[in-house]
Design an enzyme around this catalytic site. Structure first.
Site, PDB file in Angstrom:
ATOM      1  N   GLY A   2     -16.830  20.920-115.930  1.00  0.00           N
ATOM      2  CA  GLY A   2     -17.685  20.381-114.885  1.00  0.00           C
ATOM      3  C   GLY A   2     -17.737  21.249-113.640  1.00  0.00           C
ATOM      4  O   GLY A   2     -17.014  22.242-113.499  1.00  0.00           O
ATOM      5  N   HIS A   3     -18.577  20.838-112.700  1.00  0.00           N
ATOM      6  CA  HIS A   3     -18.786  21.641-111.490  1.00  0.00           C
ATOM      7  C   HIS A   3     -17.538  21.653-110.598  1.00  0.00           C
ATOM      8  O   HIS A   3     -16.807  20.680-110.500  1.00  0.00           O
ATOM      9  CB  HIS A   3     -20.010  21.169-110.692  1.00  0.00           C
ATOM     10  CG  HIS A   3     -20.006  19.724-110.326  1.00  0.00           C
ATOM     11  ND1 HIS A   3     -21.116  19.105-109.810  1.00  0.00           N
ATOM     12  CD2 HIS A   3     -19.050  18.769-110.387  1.00  0.00           C
ATOM     13  CE1 HIS A   3     -20.840  17.838-109.559  1.00  0.00           C
ATOM     14  NE2 HIS A   3     -19.596  17.615-109.900  1.00  0.00           N
ATOM     15  N   ASN A   4     -17.314  22.812-109.991  1.00  0.00           N
ATOM     16  CA  ASN A   4     -16.200  23.033-109.058  1.00  0.00           C
ATOM     17  C   ASN A   4     -14.824  22.975-109.721  1.00  0.00           C
ATOM     18  O   ASN A   4     -13.812  22.892-109.027  1.00  0.00           O
ATOM     19  CB  ASN A   4     -16.248  22.050-107.887  1.00  0.00           C
ATOM     20  CG  ASN A   4     -17.487  22.225-107.033  1.00  0.00           C
ATOM     21  OD1 ASN A   4     -18.401  21.391-107.083  1.00  0.00           O
ATOM     22  ND2 ASN A   4     -17.548  23.298-106.263  1.00  0.00           N
TER      23      ASN A   4
END
Length: 248
Positions: free
Chosen positions: A130-132
């Site tokens: 996922g993001h980050n």
């Protein structure tokens, strides 16, 4: 030298090769798409049908297998008056050196900061990052694992296939996660964790999970009660009043 298959699409702003040595032995296979400002390090290879979104940066000696997608938008939406509003995903993906990315694995771009995959990381097939998310150096993640946004995984970890890691938690260096384990809390020491239960009604699962957290103490209490019961039964067999109980 660098090889770019005729069926690949490389935008004008992308550069193949290291930042200084352009085109040093990188390979872009059939059907690959590299958007603007992608950086692919020297001796790196995209096997086939790999898509790398704008601004993503891959280090040297990176191997990306067929169908992988690097830099797609993270799953970010906010509720507004009964509808979902998309949150812009303005970060990127930064991948270190000597990384391998499995077939059909997806690594989302960051919402604000970058998604970071450290050097030496090995990702199996069909993994969702996922993001980050930050994945530390030399960590390995097996197939079908999912890592939710903003989770930080340390270096040298081993994440089993089918595992799930919730977002916004930190996992220490050297942690081992067994297959199909759900990690819902931070792990602050280099331990091996395992946890899974058969599917059941949600309310029943919550009750059972609460009991499971205290299972070790419950076992100790049962052992204590068994020892006291054995002492009582032994006293009766000897014809004597058990300790603490007066005779008639």
């Amino acid at each position: 030298g660098t090889h770019i298959d005729p069926t690949a699409r490389v935008d004008a702003g992308a550069r193949i090769g290291a930042a200084v040595t352009i085109g040093a032995r990188a390979s872009v296979g059939p059907g690959c798409v590299l958007f603007d400002h992608v950086v692919l390090g020297e001796d790196s290879s995209l096997i086939a049908n790999v898509t790398i979104y704008a601004g993503c940066r891959l280090g040297a000696r990176v191997l990306v297998h067929a169908g992988a997608v690097i830099g797609a938008d993270g799953f970010g939406f906010a509720p507004d008056a009964g509808r979902w509003v998309k949150i812009p995903q303005s970060g990127s993906v930064v991948i270190g050196d000597d990384v391998e990315v499995g077939a059909n694995t997806t690594i989302d771009r960051g919402a604000l900061d970058d998604t970071v995959i450290g050097s030496g990381v090995k990702l199996d097939n069909q993994i969702q990052i996922g993001h980050n998310v930050h994945v530390g150096a030399d960590t390995v993640i097996a197939a079908c694992a999912g890592v939710a946004g903003s989770a930080h995984i340390g270096s040298g970890c081993r994440i089993g296939g089918g595992s799930g890691i919730v977002g916004h938690i930190e996992i220490a260096d050297g942690v081992e996660v067994s297959p199909f384990t759900m990690v819902t809390r931070p792990i602050r020491a280099a331990v091996k964790v395992t946890g899974y239960m058969p599917s059941q009604a949600h309310d029943q699962f919550l009750r059972n999970a609460a009991h499971m957290r205290h299972l070790a103490r419950l076992v100790e209490r049962i052992e204590e009660l068994e020892a006291r019961l054995a002492a009582l039964e032994s006293g009766r067999a000897d014809g004597a009043a058990p300790t603490g109980i007066k005779g008639d």
